[in-house]
Design a protein around this motif. Structure first.
Motif: not given
Length: 481
Positions: A62-65, A410-411, A415-417
């Protein structure tokens, strides 16, 4: 559709800071309820003494999300969270479908906790010599209080939730500190939690499902954007703070619980009676008074969650009715803001009425408040909200691909991937095990799957049917030459 009033009649107002928003989001997660109810079930049905590590895994995903989610928050000057973000990335019809899916998911979880709190109050009252009344009467009494608070200015709800949240977190943290200071129970502090082989034993998929359920509502930080002080800073900070607080608190509390009972003892105790595991632990460690405090605060914890969910549903309805919104498809009256309170008062009253109708239906069909109302509708909400997070992550990638330069790689991509992969795994596990989560009934699971798909499809089709002129996807000023 009604005549569109001036924009001022639709603008919500407030000056919520990071702390107030975090309080509302964490309160929606109902931390004491999770530790008292979900953690023992996760230990019993999941991967045993390694269950606390499930919260670490969920927090990381969820931190990546949150990386892509908060990056979007800086460029979307509107409420609606999931629905608005999906509209920006995947188009307005998908955004409206997401809004309808969010409404059904949050209405389901609110109904679930109304059932739970009705039963919990009945137990609390009868245990102390009070009258044994139908659980629905207690739920209605709570609904009236929530309706009054939801109608008023958001900062009143924030203060109420803040007090209740501090109390419920404090009692569990005291328990955690005492257990850790004593070095755990007879077997000492648990080490199995940190063993990767133990994590993959048993049913790790079931463990992750129960773990991710504890994060329901954390994305609501963005829903309060129009009522936040300096939203470009407040929303990202509140999102990360809420995630880290929720994940850290759950992991620590679950580990302390396992440490007190021991690896095998924790599993045996959780299997025997998961609902009383925390209460017995508190009574043993802190004395009879500690057990009584936990019993009372369990009720206030659920009340805080109901109030938080009510506020979220009201703001989704407000967004769907606000003529300035990109997903406005419902009557504009729902998008009105109260002249004095700056609250979505019409949407709030609508939320209360719909909740009362759903609750009356549960009572009429004689559903058990915990085994059916709480368990069934909480399970369907988890499926819906995971699907929404997955859609949002895909929308983030699509939006930033059309507008390069607004976010870092990254944003915008990396990270979303990673979040998409993790959330897709969560979605597959929850859908695959939905029948188990609703008491083993394949027919009930099928009905709930149809309800979620139907909600998204209804919103999408309504958006297409209205044939309103599509709102262009604006390029933020920061990206303009």
């Amino acid at each position: 559709m009604s005549t569109t009033p001036s924009a001022g009649h639709h603008r919500l107002s407030g000056s919520l800071g990071v702390g107030a928003i975090v309080f509302m989001v964490v309160a929606a997660a109902a931390p004491l309820t999770v530790v008292a109810g979900t953690v023992p079930i996760g230990i019993a049905a999941g991967n045993g003494a390694a269950f606390p590590a499930s919260y670490v895994v969920c927090t990381v995903v969820l931190l990546f999300f949150a990386v892509g989610f908060t990056a979007m928050a800086r460029h979307v000057d509107a409420g609606g969270a999931f629905s608005t973000y999906v509209a920006r990335g995947l188009g307005r019809p998908a955004g409206v479908g997401s809004a309808f899916l969010a409404l059904v998911s949050y209405a389901a979880v609110q109904l679930a906790v109304y059932g739970f709190i009705g039963s919990a109050i009945d137990v609390l009252v009868t245990d102390h010599g009070g009258p044994d009344l139908p659980w629905g009467m207690w739920s209605v009494a709570v609904m009236v209080v929530v309706a009054l608070l939801g109608y008023r200015h958001i900062e009143l709800s924030g203060r109420v939730l803040g007090v209740l949240l501090v109390a419920e977190v404090a009692v569990v943290m005291v328990l955690n500190v005492v257990v850790i200071a004593r070095g755990g129970g007879d077997e000492g502090l648990a080490t199995t939690t940190f063993d990767p082989s133990a994590f993959t034993s048993g049913a790790p998929g079931i463990a992750l499902i129960f773990a991710v359920a504890g994060y329901i509502g954390f994305e609501a930080t963005a829903i309060f954007r129009n009522e936040a002080r300096d939203p470009d800073r407040t929303i990202p900070r509140a999102t990360y703070a809420a995630l880290l607080l929720i994940g850290g608190f759950y992991a620590l509390s679950a580990w302390a619980l396992v440490s007190w009972w021991g690896d095998e003892g924790a599993v045996a105790r959780a299997v025997a009676d998961p609902g009383t595991m925390l209460g017995e632990t508190a009574t043993t460690v802190l004395g009879g008074f500690g057990g009584d405090v936990v019993e009372v605060l369990l009720v206030t914890s659920v009340f805080a969650a109901i109030l938080a969910f009510h506020n979220v549903i009201s703001r989704y309805l407000h967004t769907l009715g606000d003529p300035a919104s990109e997903v406005a498809v419902l009557p504009s009256a729902l998008g009105r803001a109260h002249e004095d309170h700056g609250s979505p008062h019409v949407a709030s009253l609508t939320t209360s009425v719909v909740g009362a109708v759903l609750l009356a239906g549960c009572v009429a069909f004689r559903l058990d408040p915990v085994l059916e109302v709480f368990t069934w509708f909480a399970a369907v909400s988890v499926v819906g909200l995971i699907a929404l997070m997955l859609l949002t992550s895909i929308a983030v990638v699509a939006h930033f691909r059309r507008h390069p330069g607004l976010a870092t790689p990254w944003q915008a991509v990396v990270a979303p991937a990673v979040a998409i992969c993790g959330l897709a795994a969560f979605a597959w596990m929850t859908v695959d095990n939905l029948a188990l989560l609703v008491g083993g009934s394949a027919s009930v699971a099928t009905c709930f799957k149809a309800l979620l798909v139907g909600a998204f499809a209804a919103g999408l089709l309504l958006s297409l049917a209205i044939r309103r002129q599509a709102v262009p996807d604006p390029v933020p000023a920061s990206a303009q030459p």
